[in-house]
Design a protein around this motif. Structure first.
Motif, PDB file in Angstrom:
ATOM      1  N   PRO A 197       0.830  -1.209   0.000  1.00 59.65           N
ATOM      2  CA  PRO A 197       0.000   0.000   0.000  1.00 59.65           C
ATOM      3  C   PRO A 197       0.862   1.255   0.000  1.00 59.65           C
ATOM      4  O   PRO A 197       2.057   1.209   0.327  1.00 59.65           O
ATOM      5  CB  PRO A 197      -0.804  -0.134   1.295  1.00 59.65           C
ATOM      6  N   GLU A 198       0.249   2.378  -0.329  1.00 60.41           N
ATOM      7  CA  GLU A 198       0.971   3.642  -0.336  1.00 60.41           C
ATOM      8  C   GLU A 198       1.541   3.905   1.053  1.00 60.41           C
ATOM      9  O   GLU A 198       0.869   3.727   2.072  1.00 60.41           O
ATOM     10  CB  GLU A 198       0.046   4.795  -0.739  1.00 60.41           C
ATOM     11  N   GLY A 199       2.801   4.296   1.102  1.00 61.21           N
ATOM     12  CA  GLY A 199       3.479   4.531   2.377  1.00 61.21           C
ATOM     13  C   GLY A 199       4.325   3.371   2.841  1.00 61.21           C
ATOM     14  O   GLY A 199       5.140   3.522   3.742  1.00 61.21           O
ATOM     15  N   PHE A 200       4.184   2.202   2.211  1.00 61.02           N
ATOM     16  CA  PHE A 200       4.957   1.023   2.614  1.00 61.02           C
ATOM     17  C   PHE A 200       6.295   0.989   1.880  1.00 61.02           C
ATOM     18  O   PHE A 200       6.354   1.132   0.660  1.00 61.02           O
ATOM     19  CB  PHE A 200       4.186  -0.254   2.303  1.00 61.02           C
ATOM     20  N   ILE A 201       7.379   0.797   2.630  1.00 60.84           N
ATOM     21  CA  ILE A 201       8.695   0.571   2.045  1.00 60.84           C
ATOM     22  C   ILE A 201       9.275  -0.738   2.581  1.00 60.84           C
ATOM     23  O   ILE A 201       9.568  -1.653   1.818  1.00 60.84           O
ATOM     24  CB  ILE A 201       9.674   1.728   2.348  1.00 60.84           C
ATOM     25  N   LYS A 202       9.434  -0.837   3.904  1.00 63.50           N
ATOM     26  CA  LYS A 202      10.037  -2.013   4.510  1.00 63.50           C
ATOM     27  C   LYS A 202       9.293  -2.392   5.778  1.00 63.50           C
ATOM     28  O   LYS A 202       9.064  -1.556   6.640  1.00 63.50           O
ATOM     29  CB  LYS A 202      11.510  -1.729   4.845  1.00 63.50           C
ATOM     30  N   GLY A 203       8.924  -3.655   5.861  1.00 63.81           N
ATOM     31  CA  GLY A 203       8.311  -4.184   7.068  1.00 63.81           C
ATOM     32  C   GLY A 203       9.296  -5.016   7.858  1.00 63.81           C
ATOM     33  O   GLY A 203      10.184  -5.670   7.289  1.00 63.81           O
ATOM     34  N   ILE A 204       9.171  -4.977   9.188  1.00 62.71           N
ATOM     35  CA  ILE A 204      10.013  -5.790  10.059  1.00 62.71           C
ATOM     36  C   ILE A 204       9.123  -6.520  11.055  1.00 62.71           C
ATOM     37  O   ILE A 204       7.999  -6.093  11.351  1.00 62.71           O
ATOM     38  CB  ILE A 204      11.057  -4.961  10.825  1.00 62.71           C
ATOM     39  N   VAL A 205       9.630  -7.630  11.574  1.00 57.36           N
ATOM     40  CA  VAL A 205       9.013  -8.311  12.704  1.00 57.36           C
ATOM     41  C   VAL A 205       9.787  -7.901  13.950  1.00 57.36           C
ATOM     42  O   VAL A 205      10.998  -8.129  14.035  1.00 57.36           O
ATOM     43  CB  VAL A 205       9.043  -9.839  12.511  1.00 57.36           C
ATOM     44  N   SER A 206       9.109  -7.266  14.885  1.00 55.61           N
ATOM     45  CA  SER A 206       9.733  -6.825  16.131  1.00 55.61           C
ATOM     46  C   SER A 206       9.504  -7.902  17.200  1.00 55.61           C
ATOM     47  O   SER A 206       8.360  -8.220  17.526  1.00 55.61           O
ATOM     48  CB  SER A 206       9.124  -5.498  16.571  1.00 55.61           C
ATOM     49  N   ILE A 207      10.604  -8.452  17.729  1.00 53.97           N
ATOM     50  CA  ILE A 207      10.496  -9.603  18.626  1.00 53.97           C
ATOM     51  C   ILE A 207      10.879  -9.220  20.054  1.00 53.97           C
ATOM     52  O   ILE A 207      10.121  -9.445  21.001  1.00 53.97           O
ATOM     53  CB  ILE A 207      11.379 -10.755  18.106  1.00 53.97           C
ATOM     54  N   HIS A 208      12.064  -8.660  20.237  1.00 50.26           N
ATOM     55  CA  HIS A 208      12.487  -8.148  21.538  1.00 50.26           C
ATOM     56  C   HIS A 208      12.916  -6.686  21.366  1.00 50.26           C
ATOM     57  O   HIS A 208      14.096  -6.380  21.322  1.00 50.26           O
ATOM     58  CB  HIS A 208      13.674  -8.949  22.094  1.00 50.26           C
ATOM     59  N   PRO A 209      11.951  -5.773  21.230  1.00 53.93           N
ATOM     60  CA  PRO A 209      12.310  -4.372  20.936  1.00 53.93           C
ATOM     61  C   PRO A 209      13.057  -3.740  22.100  1.00 53.93           C
ATOM     62  O   PRO A 209      12.940  -4.159  23.247  1.00 53.93           O
ATOM     63  CB  PRO A 209      10.944  -3.714  20.709  1.00 53.93           C
TER      64      PRO A 209
END
Length: 319
Positions: free
Chosen positions: A307-319
């Motif tokens: 979608p518009e605004g998306f570049i890179k997604g991450i999975v946050s596990i132990h932020p």
């Protein structure tokens, strides 16, 4: 520990998995997060050659975190070191890796997400492209890799023209050093626009960074005679056709900028860490979406839809 498991096409579960102590030469990492890579979409979507369920944590390969245990014979790492690393099972709370697969993260990057393998790929593509000051470079596909490449090429003195079908990546590319941005809305309109910007001869270097057929066709039109065509996109959904008559006539140097040696990957990651710490590019501005380990399905769906605004997604596990 908990780890994500792709149990069947389009279905991910979080399951308990054994926590393995590091053997000699290994590090145990408490994973902070892991990037979600489009190269793994076929595994999530399903192909006849995959067997399910996939091993726990697979195919997470863009991880970072902190060393929590050091195996015998390991030098240069200590408990508490923050690292980014190369593996293929980082969708988990912990990951065990060889020490050679880890790169320390400096204080300048403390608290920031760092999907090292993805950054390393962009750096290695830049290295293979042999960009020189004064080159006119078209980057076809302004995603995570394309924008980092844009920043590096601009700093090297090249004039970069970014192309994308979405406006947000084009705006970002301009803020990361692109001289011009062109919307990929129509094949012939793009060609005519690029002739205006780069001149009728074409671009010195064209980097195809999408992994799809039409941008590959377009790239061949944009590169000049005796120019360089750099294939950075991951073409994985079937065979490709190329206009070999055109490529022959132009006398192109075609560079497949994909690496297969772990050592080269790690060298690229290390160079990417140094570049990011030196503010060659703002990595934080490219990580646009974060998901929990139990939301990996949602992460892959968004990666598919972009979608518009998306570049890179991450999975946050132990932020």
């Amino acid at each position: 520990m908990q780890a994500a498991v792709i149990t069947s096409p389009g279905k991910v579960e979080v399951r308990e998995s054994p926590l393995q102590d590091p053997k000699a030469g290994e590090l145990l990492i408490r994973v902070e997060g892991c990037g979600v890579c489009p190269s793994n979409l076929p595994l999530w979507e399903g192909r006849p050659w995959f067997n399910y369920p996939i091993p726990p944590g697979t195919p997470g390969h863009e991880g970072w975190g902190r060393v929590c245990a050091v195996g015998k014979g390991v030098a240069g790492f200590a408990e508490g070191d923050r690292v980014t690393f190369l593996s293929d099972h980082a969708y988990a709370e912990y990951d065990t890796i060889t020490a050679e697969a880890a790169v320390k993260l400096p204080a300048e990057l403390e608290g920031l997400p760092f999907p090292g393998e993805a950054v390393g790929c962009a750096v290695n593509v830049f290295r293979r492209s042999a960009i020189r000051a004064g080159d006119t470079v078209a980057v076809v596909g302004a995603g995570f890799l394309g924008i980092i490449f844009t920043a590096l090429a601009s700093r090297a003195g090249a004039r970069v023209i970014a192309l994308s079908r979405r406006q947000h990546p084009l705006d970002l590319a301009l803020s990361y050093g692109a001289a011009e941005a062109v919307s990929m809305d129509d094949h012939w309109r793009v060609i005519e626009k690029m002739k205006e910007l780069a001149g009728p001869a074409g671009c010195d270097v064209v980097v195809e960074a999408t992994g799809h057929q039409w941008p590959l066709d377009l790239s061949g039109e944009l590169v000049k005679e005796r120019g360089r065509m750099v294939i950075a996109g991951y073409h994985q959904d079937g065979p490709r056709q190329v206009n070999m008559q055109q490529w022959n006539w132009k006398g192109l140097d075609v560079i497949n900028a994909h690496e297969r040696e772990a050592r080269i990957y790690v060298e690229g990651i290390a160079a990417g860490v140094e570049a990011a710490a030196g503010r060659a590019f703002d990595l934080e501005g490219l990580v646009t979406h974060s998901f929990g380990l139990d939301s990996l399905n949602e992460a892959y769906a968004m990666l598919t839809e972009r979608p518009e605004g998306f570049i890179k997604g991450i999975v946050s596990i132990h932020p």
